[in-house]
Design a protein around this motif. Structure first.
Motif, short mmCIF file in Angstrom:
data_model
loop_
_atom_site.label_atom_id
_atom_site.label_comp_id
_atom_site.label_asym_id
_atom_site.label_seq_id
_atom_site.Cartn_x
_atom_site.Cartn_y
_atom_site.Cartn_z
N ILE A 75 0.88 -1.18 0.00
CA ILE A 75 0.00 0.00 0.00
C ILE A 75 0.91 1.22 0.00
N SER A 77 -0.05 4.41 -0.89
CA SER A 77 -0.72 5.63 -0.41
C SER A 77 -2.16 5.27 -0.06
N LEU A 78 -2.82 6.15 0.67
CA LEU A 78 -4.22 5.92 1.02
C LEU A 78 -5.17 6.58 0.02
N ASP A 79 -4.61 7.09 -1.07
CA ASP A 79 -5.44 7.65 -2.12
C ASP A 79 -6.39 6.58 -2.66
N ARG A 83 -4.49 2.91 -3.90
CA ARG A 83 -4.25 2.25 -2.62
C ARG A 83 -3.65 0.85 -2.83
N GLN A 120 -7.70 -6.40 2.62
CA GLN A 120 -6.77 -6.72 1.52
C GLN A 120 -7.15 -8.04 0.85
N CYS A 147 -9.25 -3.14 -6.71
CA CYS A 147 -8.02 -2.64 -7.34
C CYS A 147 -8.28 -2.36 -8.81
#
Length: 223
Positions: A75, A77-79, A83, A120, A147
């Motif tokens: 991961i 970034s939390l964008d 992500r 996840q 994703c």
């Protein structure tokens, strides 16, 4: 072949199971994390099921200061849009596909196999389940997201165009905001799927009401 498969925990609810659930855990967890859920599902003795809980490989996770932990992918970034690292997702999906293929070789009909995942793990369940060339029993996506949703239109398998999908999310989830679950459902609907959307008064976890609904759904899919 079994020596080369991803390590996993196996739990059978009875002798000679004819159905199988492959269930992926969340970030930092292991296959042992969800194994205790099996007796809580209270599946009928007349419907023995084989549950497989694979262990994600250990890898550095960028947002956790590159700390190494069990993770299906990095991961960065939390964008919302970036992500999940697509390369890692594809690698993990391939490992789960090998586990799936091994169950088919062992005699399980693909349409009696469910792909399940939390957080996840749900990303992997979505990614693989929508692309498998064989028709499966269903996809169980818990407190999760998708994703690269834009790839579904061109990569989805025709065999699973109407696959049953159970999607669940916590109303107060601080880790994977509910809107990410809603966005995945919207993507599915835009691509012709008819997911079941359930929300619960919980955070980033599971609750007894949800477990009961999952049990009912599994019985309908695998009975």
């Amino acid at each position: 072949m079994s020596d080369s498969l991803i390590p996993h925990v196996e739990v059978n609810t009875g002798d000679n199971p004819q159905a199988c659930v492959i269930w992926m855990h969340g970030l930092g967890d292991s296959g042992h994390g969800f194994a205790p859920i099996v007796p809580e599902l209270q599946l009928p003795e007349s419907m023995p099921v084989k549950f497989l809980f694979p262990h994600a490989p250990v890898r550095p996770v960028s947002i956790n200061n590159n700390m190494e932990m069990p993770a299906w992918y990095d991961i960065k970034s939390l964008d919302f849009n970036s992500r999940a690292d697509l390369t890692g997702v594809e690698e993990s999906a391939q490992q789960i596909k090998q586990l799936f293929d091994a169950q088919v070789e062992a005699g399980f009909a693909p349409e009696k196999i469910v792909l399940a995942g939390f957080s996840q793990g749900g990303v992997i369940a979505y990614h693989l389940g929508l692309r498998l060339p064989q028709r499966i029993a269903g996809i169980l996506a818990l407190s999760t997201y998708m994703c690269e949703p834009g790839l579904i239109a061109e990569q989805a398998s025709e065999a699973n165009r109407d696959v049953p999908i159970f999607v669940a999310h916590g109303e107060q989830d601080p880790v994977v905001p509910k809107i990410l679950g809603e966005m995945a459902v919207k993507t599915l609907q835009e691509n012709g799927y008819e997911p079941q959307w359930h929300t619960y008064q919980m955070q980033h976890n599971v609750c007894m009401e949800e477990i009961q609904h999952v049990s009912e759904w599994l019985q309908a899919r695998l009975g």
